[in-house]
Design an enzyme around this catalytic site. Sequence first.
Site, short mmCIF file in Angstrom:
data_model
loop_
_atom_site.label_atom_id
_atom_site.label_comp_id
_atom_site.label_asym_id
_atom_site.label_seq_id
_atom_site.Cartn_x
_atom_site.Cartn_y
_atom_site.Cartn_z
N ASP A 12 2.15 -0.97 0.72
CA ASP A 12 3.64 -1.02 0.89
C ASP A 12 4.86 -1.87 1.28
OD1 ASP A 12 1.84 0.70 1.20
OD2 ASP A 12 2.20 1.84 3.00
N LYS A 110 -0.18 6.45 -2.56
CA LYS A 110 -0.83 6.94 -1.36
C LYS A 110 0.31 8.46 -0.49
CE LYS A 110 -0.51 3.03 1.78
NZ LYS A 110 1.05 3.86 2.15
N CYS A 155 -1.17 0.57 7.84
CA CYS A 155 -1.53 0.95 6.28
C CYS A 155 -2.84 -0.36 6.14
CB CYS A 155 -0.93 0.83 5.19
SG CYS A 155 0.47 2.74 5.24
C1 VGL Z 1 3.10 3.55 6.97
C2 VGL Z 1 3.14 4.85 9.04
C3 VGL Z 1 3.79 5.88 7.67
C4 VGL Z 1 2.47 1.65 7.23
C5 VGL Z 1 2.66 4.06 5.74
O1 VGL Z 1 2.63 1.28 6.17
O2 VGL Z 1 2.13 1.30 7.82
N1 VGL Z 1 3.49 3.52 8.10
N2 VGL Z 1 3.58 5.43 6.81
#
Ligand code: VGL
Length: 203
Positions: A12, A110, A155
């Site tokens: 991410d 995702k 994540c």
């Molecule tokens: C994430 C919170 C919500 C992450 C993704 O990438 O850690 N955290 N969505």
Amino acid sequence: MRPANEALIVIDIQNDFCQNGALAVIDGDAIIAPINDMLSDFSACILTQDWHPAGHSSFASTHDGRSSFDMIDMPYGHQILWPDHCIQSTDGAAFHNELKVEKADLIIRKGFRPKIDSYSAFFENDKTTPTGLEGYMRTRGIDTITIVGLATDFCVAYSALDASKLGFKVTVDMTACRSIDVDGSLEAAILKMRNAGVRLKHG
Ligand code: VGL
Ligand code: ZN
């Protein structure tokens, strides 16, 4: 170059988790340069991309009277509510423009199901709906995984715990991760990863 049985999963590295993003992770941009070096070192590179529809059930704005970082109960368990982030096809969901996306063999999206969040690269937050990444890894003969990215305590940790449970040998390179750290989430994630046999690399 790392051998073919080793993969790098980069979690991410998207604008919304970087500086000035909707869910900016402190110092998140600092890990992009070291991650780019790693993308050149590994022969199997996978990126994940948080990819939510507008009105996603993990957004505080979707629930009347709720604020970001509140905890609610979902059919699959506890869920922290987040600011709107990584909405499909928005600039916030795009990879940071310094990330060497061209080095990736696979990009796994995702969190696209409206009613379920997905922190892990392997399973959604119900812990049963697979993303398909396990099969990809196994059919490529990968048994050893290094995980880096954002955020350490969500994540990254969820992905590491699932990978370990699936029998992969897992290292989280902490030097190329940054955390959100709400209500002790970082310490809890570190403990869980240690207990699961995930190797935490600090330098
Ligand atoms: C994430 C919170 C919500 C992450 C993704 O990438 O850690 N955290 N969505
Ligand atoms: Zn998300």
